[in-house]
Design a protein around this motif. Sequence first.
Motif, short mmCIF file in Angstrom:
data_model
loop_
_atom_site.label_atom_id
_atom_site.label_comp_id
_atom_site.label_asym_id
_atom_site.label_seq_id
_atom_site.Cartn_x
_atom_site.Cartn_y
_atom_site.Cartn_z
N TRP A 230 5.34 -4.88 -12.18
CA TRP A 230 4.73 -5.72 -13.21
C TRP A 230 5.29 -7.13 -13.18
O TRP A 230 6.47 -7.33 -12.88
N ARG A 231 4.44 -8.08 -13.53
CA ARG A 231 4.81 -9.49 -13.64
C ARG A 231 4.58 -9.95 -15.07
O ARG A 231 3.54 -9.64 -15.67
N TYR A 232 5.57 -10.70 -15.62
CA TYR A 232 5.40 -11.26 -16.97
C TYR A 232 5.46 -12.78 -16.89
O TYR A 232 6.44 -13.36 -16.42
N ASP A 233 4.39 -13.43 -17.37
CA ASP A 233 4.34 -14.87 -17.52
C ASP A 233 4.35 -15.22 -19.00
O ASP A 233 3.64 -14.58 -19.79
N PRO A 234 5.13 -16.21 -19.41
CA PRO A 234 5.16 -16.57 -20.83
C PRO A 234 3.79 -16.89 -21.41
O PRO A 234 3.52 -16.60 -22.57
N ASP A 235 2.91 -17.48 -20.62
CA ASP A 235 1.58 -17.84 -21.11
C ASP A 235 0.57 -16.70 -20.98
O ASP A 235 -0.25 -16.48 -21.87
N GLY A 236 0.65 -15.95 -19.88
CA GLY A 236 -0.36 -14.93 -19.63
C GLY A 236 0.04 -13.51 -19.94
O GLY A 236 -0.78 -12.60 -19.87
N GLY A 237 1.32 -13.28 -20.28
CA GLY A 237 1.77 -11.93 -20.59
C GLY A 237 1.93 -11.09 -19.33
O GLY A 237 2.16 -11.59 -18.24
N TRP A 238 1.82 -9.77 -19.49
CA TRP A 238 2.06 -8.82 -18.43
C TRP A 238 0.83 -8.64 -17.53
O TRP A 238 -0.30 -8.59 -18.02
N LYS A 239 1.08 -8.49 -16.24
CA LYS A 239 0.02 -8.19 -15.28
C LYS A 239 0.58 -7.22 -14.25
O LYS A 239 1.66 -7.42 -13.71
N ARG A 240 -0.17 -6.16 -13.99
CA ARG A 240 0.27 -5.20 -12.98
C ARG A 240 -0.04 -5.75 -11.59
O ARG A 240 -1.10 -6.32 -11.35
N VAL A 241 0.92 -5.54 -10.68
CA VAL A 241 0.72 -5.93 -9.28
C VAL A 241 0.75 -4.66 -8.44
O VAL A 241 0.78 -3.55 -8.96
N ALA A 242 0.75 -4.81 -7.13
CA ALA A 242 0.67 -3.66 -6.24
C ALA A 242 1.83 -2.69 -6.47
O ALA A 242 2.98 -3.10 -6.63
N ASP A 243 1.51 -1.40 -6.52
CA ASP A 243 2.53 -0.37 -6.63
C ASP A 243 3.37 -0.31 -5.36
O ASP A 243 2.91 -0.61 -4.25
N LEU A 244 4.62 0.12 -5.52
CA LEU A 244 5.44 0.44 -4.37
C LEU A 244 4.83 1.60 -3.59
O LEU A 244 4.13 2.44 -4.17
N PRO A 245 5.09 1.70 -2.28
CA PRO A 245 4.57 2.83 -1.53
C PRO A 245 5.18 4.17 -1.94
O PRO A 245 4.56 5.22 -1.79
N THR A 246 6.41 4.13 -2.47
CA THR A 246 7.08 5.32 -2.99
C THR A 246 7.91 4.90 -4.20
O THR A 246 8.27 3.72 -4.34
N PRO A 247 8.25 5.83 -5.09
CA PRO A 247 9.10 5.46 -6.22
C PRO A 247 10.46 4.93 -5.77
O PRO A 247 10.96 5.31 -4.71
N VAL A 248 11.03 4.05 -6.58
CA VAL A 248 12.36 3.49 -6.32
C VAL A 248 13.08 3.30 -7.64
O VAL A 248 12.52 2.76 -8.59
N ALA A 249 14.32 3.73 -7.71
CA ALA A 249 15.16 3.51 -8.88
C ALA A 249 16.55 3.09 -8.44
O ALA A 249 17.01 3.46 -7.36
N ALA A 250 17.21 2.30 -9.29
CA ALA A 250 18.63 1.96 -9.17
C ALA A 250 18.96 1.11 -7.95
O ALA A 250 20.12 1.02 -7.56
N ALA A 251 17.96 0.45 -7.34
CA ALA A 251 18.26 -0.47 -6.24
C ALA A 251 18.99 -1.70 -6.80
O ALA A 251 18.89 -2.01 -8.00
N PRO A 252 19.74 -2.42 -5.97
CA PRO A 252 20.47 -3.60 -6.45
C PRO A 252 19.55 -4.58 -7.19
O PRO A 252 18.43 -4.84 -6.76
N SER A 253 20.05 -5.12 -8.29
CA SER A 253 19.25 -5.98 -9.17
C SER A 253 20.14 -7.04 -9.78
O SER A 253 21.33 -6.78 -10.02
#
Length: 344
Positions: A230-253
Motif C-alpha cells: 500500500w501507498r499513502y499520500d497526504p493528499d490522496g490517501g491510501w492506494k493499493r499497489v501490486a502484491d508481492l509474489p509471496t508473503p513477506v514479514a519481518a524483513a529489514p525496515s
Amino acid sequence: MNRTAFMFAAILLGSSGHAAEWRQLPSLPDREGFAGMLAGVSHGALVAAGGANFPGKKPWEGGKKVWYDTIYVLDQPRGQWIAAGRLSHAIGYGVSVTHQNSVVCVGGSDADRHYADAFRLRWKEGRIDTQPLPSFPCPVANACGAVVGDTLYIAGGQAKPDATETLNTAYRIDLAAAMPAWQRIDGCPGAGRMLAVAAAFDGAFWIVGGVDLVPSGGGDAVRRYLADAWRYDPDGGWKRVADLPTPVAAAPSPAPTDATGFYILGGDDGSQVGLPPGRHRGFSNRVLRYDRRVDRWLESVTLPAPRVTAPLAARDESFVIVSGEARPGIRSPEVWGMTPGNQE
C-alpha cells in the motif's frame, strides 16, 4: 571476525540491470547479536541500541529471552563499535528512523509490556544525547515506520505482548515542528498487521506485507502472512499497489530505495512455521524490488546474509542492516551495508 570490508556484488534484475554492492562492516561486540534493535545514523556514526536475544539456552531448550539497554556506536566504517551509553530501560522491537542527524525511536517492548516512549538519540562530540519526544498515542511494538521529508509515519503493530489481534492504525508526526504532536490518519484499508516493511519513497509512505493475527479453533491467535502492498499520500490517501509474489514479514525496515523504487530484503514467508528445531533452513535470501514505473515487483539475486527483525539505517547513499535473526532463536552480530544499483 575479519574487520576488513568484504565486497559482494549482486546484479539486480531491473530494467537496467546495474549492480548493487554489499560489504560487511565490523560486527557488534556481542557473541549472540540481537533481534529488534533500534538503529540509525547521527553525524555520520552508526548508532544501534537495545534488542533481545537468548544468551544461554535456546528457546526450544527452555532458554529465557533477555532484553537489553546498551547503546553502541560505530564512528568509522573500518573502526570498532563502542558501548556509548544506555537507554532509560531495556527495549526492543520498536520503530527507528534517521532524521536530522539523530535516531528517532518509537515504541517497543520488554519481557513484560509494550511502551509508548518516543525519543531521539544523537551522537555529538563523542557522547550520546537523548532527547524526549511526545509519547506515541498508545503502547506499541512490532510496528513499522518511515520518515517522509520531516514527517514520521507509524503503522500497525501490537498493543501488548499477549494481544490476539494486530493494530490497524496509522499516525504521523512532523518532527521539524516547533511543538511536534501525533496525528491519527486513516488506517490501511488492508488487514491490521505487525512486522510489516515500511518505506519512504516518491514523497509517500508505503507499507508492505507483514503478519495478521486471526483466531484459531482453540481461542488462540495464529499468524496469517500477508503479501499486499500500500501507498499513502497526504493528499490522496491510501492506494493499493501490486502484491508481492509471496508473503513477506519481518524483513529489514525501513526499506532501502533507489531512484525509481524500493527493495524488500529477504524476510519470512511463513513456509517454515512449525518446523522442529534444527530443521529451519534460514530465512529467505531473495531480494525483491518494487518498480514504480511499471507497478511490478522484480526479483533479484540472493542476499549474502539474510536477516529478519533487523533495523535498516540509511547512511549517505548506502543502507545498513544491523544484527537480526539468522534463524528462529538464533541471532547474528554481523552488520552489512548495501549500495543500490542505479535503476534510472
